[in-house]
Design a protein around this motif. Sequence first.
Motif, PDB file in Angstrom:
ATOM      1  N   CYS A  29       0.762  -1.236   0.070  1.00 43.21           N
ATOM      2  CA  CYS A  29       0.152  -0.082   0.052  1.00 43.21           C
ATOM      3  C   CYS A  29       0.967   1.334  -0.125  1.00 43.21           C
ATOM      4  O   CYS A  29       0.449   2.227  -0.495  1.00 43.21           O
ATOM      5  N   GLN A  30       1.999   1.251   0.910  1.00 44.74           N
ATOM      6  CA  GLN A  30       2.840   2.519   0.954  1.00 44.74           C
ATOM      7  C   GLN A  30       3.558   2.769  -0.498  1.00 44.74           C
ATOM      8  O   GLN A  30       3.456   3.794  -0.885  1.00 44.74           O
ATOM      9  N   ASN A  31       4.062   1.698  -1.116  1.00 48.36           N
ATOM     10  CA  ASN A  31       4.809   1.683  -2.454  1.00 48.36           C
ATOM     11  C   ASN A  31       3.916   2.194  -3.587  1.00 48.36           C
ATOM     12  O   ASN A  31       4.388   2.872  -4.464  1.00 48.36           O
ATOM     13  N   THR A  32       2.731   1.605  -3.530  1.00 50.42           N
ATOM     14  CA  THR A  32       1.705   1.942  -4.744  1.00 50.42           C
ATOM     15  C   THR A  32       0.691   2.987  -4.441  1.00 50.42           C
ATOM     16  O   THR A  32       0.249   3.488  -5.524  1.00 50.42           O
ATOM     17  N   GLY A  33       0.667   3.461  -3.235  1.00 49.76           N
ATOM     18  CA  GLY A  33      -0.522   4.306  -2.823  1.00 49.76           C
ATOM     19  C   GLY A  33      -1.810   3.787  -3.299  1.00 49.76           C
ATOM     20  O   GLY A  33      -2.755   4.679  -2.922  1.00 49.76           O
ATOM     21  N   ALA A  75     -10.796 -13.758   1.441  1.00 48.80           N
ATOM     22  CA  ALA A  75      -9.731 -13.125   2.042  1.00 48.80           C
ATOM     23  C   ALA A  75      -9.118 -13.449   3.043  1.00 48.80           C
ATOM     24  O   ALA A  75      -9.739 -14.014   4.012  1.00 48.80           O
ATOM     25  N   CYS A  76      -7.981 -14.076   3.120  1.00 57.08           N
ATOM     26  CA  CYS A  76      -7.030 -14.408   4.147  1.00 57.08           C
ATOM     27  C   CYS A  76      -6.234 -13.451   5.033  1.00 57.08           C
ATOM     28  O   CYS A  76      -6.091 -13.641   6.074  1.00 57.08           O
ATOM     29  N   ALA A  77      -5.736 -12.510   4.482  1.00 59.90           N
ATOM     30  CA  ALA A  77      -5.493 -11.142   5.242  1.00 59.90           C
ATOM     31  C   ALA A  77      -5.601  -9.969   4.490  1.00 59.90           C
ATOM     32  O   ALA A  77      -5.681 -10.046   3.165  1.00 59.90           O
ATOM     33  N   VAL A  78      -5.698  -9.047   4.969  1.00 58.03           N
ATOM     34  CA  VAL A  78      -5.981  -7.842   4.386  1.00 58.03           C
ATOM     35  C   VAL A  78      -5.366  -6.409   4.972  1.00 58.03           C
ATOM     36  O   VAL A  78      -5.064  -6.531   6.373  1.00 58.03           O
ATOM     37  N   GLU A  79      -5.233  -5.307   4.326  1.00 56.36           N
ATOM     38  CA  GLU A  79      -4.704  -4.002   4.688  1.00 56.36           C
ATOM     39  C   GLU A  79      -5.697  -3.005   4.085  1.00 56.36           C
ATOM     40  O   GLU A  79      -5.616  -2.989   2.766  1.00 56.36           O
ATOM     41  N   THR A  84       7.049  -2.432  -9.842  1.00 52.48           N
ATOM     42  CA  THR A  84       5.996  -2.729  -8.879  1.00 52.48           C
ATOM     43  C   THR A  84       5.604  -4.368  -9.212  1.00 52.48           C
ATOM     44  O   THR A  84       5.425  -4.993  -8.197  1.00 52.48           O
ATOM     45  N   VAL A  85       5.198  -4.754 -10.497  1.00 54.06           N
ATOM     46  CA  VAL A  85       4.945  -5.918 -10.714  1.00 54.06           C
ATOM     47  C   VAL A  85       5.848  -7.118 -10.146  1.00 54.06           C
ATOM     48  O   VAL A  85       5.641  -8.161  -9.772  1.00 54.06           O
ATOM     49  N   ALA A  86       7.079  -6.880 -10.364  1.00 54.76           N
ATOM     50  CA  ALA A  86       8.028  -7.697  -9.663  1.00 54.76           C
ATOM     51  C   ALA A  86       8.149  -7.492  -8.443  1.00 54.76           C
ATOM     52  O   ALA A  86       8.212  -9.015  -7.609  1.00 54.76           O
ATOM     53  N   MET A  87       7.828  -6.731  -7.436  1.00 52.67           N
ATOM     54  CA  MET A  87       7.608  -6.625  -6.038  1.00 52.67           C
ATOM     55  C   MET A  87       6.716  -7.710  -5.830  1.00 52.67           C
ATOM     56  O   MET A  87       6.572  -8.469  -4.871  1.00 52.67           O
ATOM     57  N   PHE A  88       5.184  -7.530  -6.408  1.00 58.07           N
ATOM     58  CA  PHE A  88       4.226  -8.353  -6.099  1.00 58.07           C
ATOM     59  C   PHE A  88       4.448  -9.992  -6.371  1.00 58.07           C
ATOM     60  O   PHE A  88       4.107 -10.689  -5.756  1.00 58.07           O
ATOM     61  N   ALA A  89       5.309 -10.001  -7.625  1.00 58.24           N
ATOM     62  CA  ALA A  89       5.752 -11.407  -7.814  1.00 58.24           C
ATOM     63  C   ALA A  89       6.309 -12.066  -6.872  1.00 58.24           C
ATOM     64  O   ALA A  89       6.119 -13.119  -6.260  1.00 58.24           O
TER      65      ALA A  89
END
Length: 407
Positions: free
Chosen positions: A41-45, A61-65, A151-156
């Motif tokens: 959330c912080q890195n993507t806004g 949902a197993c975990a949420v922010e 960003t995509v690489a971070m998610f992956a």
Amino acid sequence: MNPPSLHTTPPSPVDSAEAIARDVAAVGRISAVPSLLKIICQNTGMGFAAVARVTDGTWTACAVEDTIAFGLLPGGQLQVNSTLCMESRAARLPVVIDHASTDPQYRDHHTPRIYNIESYISVPIVFTNGDYFGNLCAIDPRPANVSDPRTVAMFAAFADLIARQLENEDRQERAEVALQSERANAELREQFIAVLGHDLRNPLSAVGATADLLIRRQSEPDLVKLGTRLKSSTRRMSGLIDDVLDFARVRLGSGMNLAIREADFLASGLRDVVDEARASNPQRDIRDELSINGVVRCDPARIQQVLSNLIGNALTHGGTDDPIVVRAAIQDDRLELSVSNGGDPIPPDDLPKIFQPYWRPANSKPGGGLGLGLYICAEIVAAHGGMLEVTSSAPEGTRFVVTLPVA
């Protein structure tokens, strides 16, 4: 922002309440997940990020922010067909949208309209065996530059980390279940062995006591002869029970029980075994050359058992007119105990088999035993850190040699 209500359909086994609860709990035990979602959330806004369990029938949902009041908590569900995670699952590829209302592919898609979102990213969470767990995803009602390769690489990377952690959780759970099962099995094995020994030995003791009474009737030779024969059978049965119990302990996982101590008079104990064999077989020539000068760290009763079995084997298979020779001596910090006999040699093809349980040579007589004696000998010797070897030829006869460390 309120997620749509779920349709009620009969759940498949993979979507049972128990299976879903188990996976939600597994993600909840990964301590790094909350931090990963905050970083996203912080890195993507973006205001909402989640680890979702996704199957053909459910999205959970197993975990949420959640900083945008989307209203979904761990364990909460969406209609799987209302999400883009379903498309990501089908293609096993990320789905990335920077600005849904202007995106040529997704501006008319139902998902952005249902959830009133502009930015969206969903990356598969896949185990190393190819099984699909779900998705790491994020949404926001505002546009965001989530298609940036970094960003995509971070998610992956985060999705792969979550998959590996879930696999570790599963392995640990399986190991704990297996450990509990093994402990229960171990207790059952010990009970089985104890009951087997008790139930067999008690009636045998009664038979042995009867034999002793008959032997005392010296004025009635026929009864003495019957008692002597009965005593011999009792002794043989006791040996068979010992072998069966030892075999059960080894094969059922308890191992060979040893009571290791410093044995000062091992030669005396071995001579008792030889004397007993002589008394039971007065027609056979059993010789001994026992010279053990020193202390041997071992289980003396078990070494006596080895010698008894080896002499019994020689009595059964050796030539009746040939002497049986028992030797024991300490050489170079090793105890060497051997039993030699004449007669027909062991065929070369049989030599590799003789220490196998329940194996008996083709020419064995009926009632000659269970074929466990030599196997038990080998297990006892191995438990002492020693070796049991055999050589057999017509000129030299058959010789079993036990070599044990002295200390």
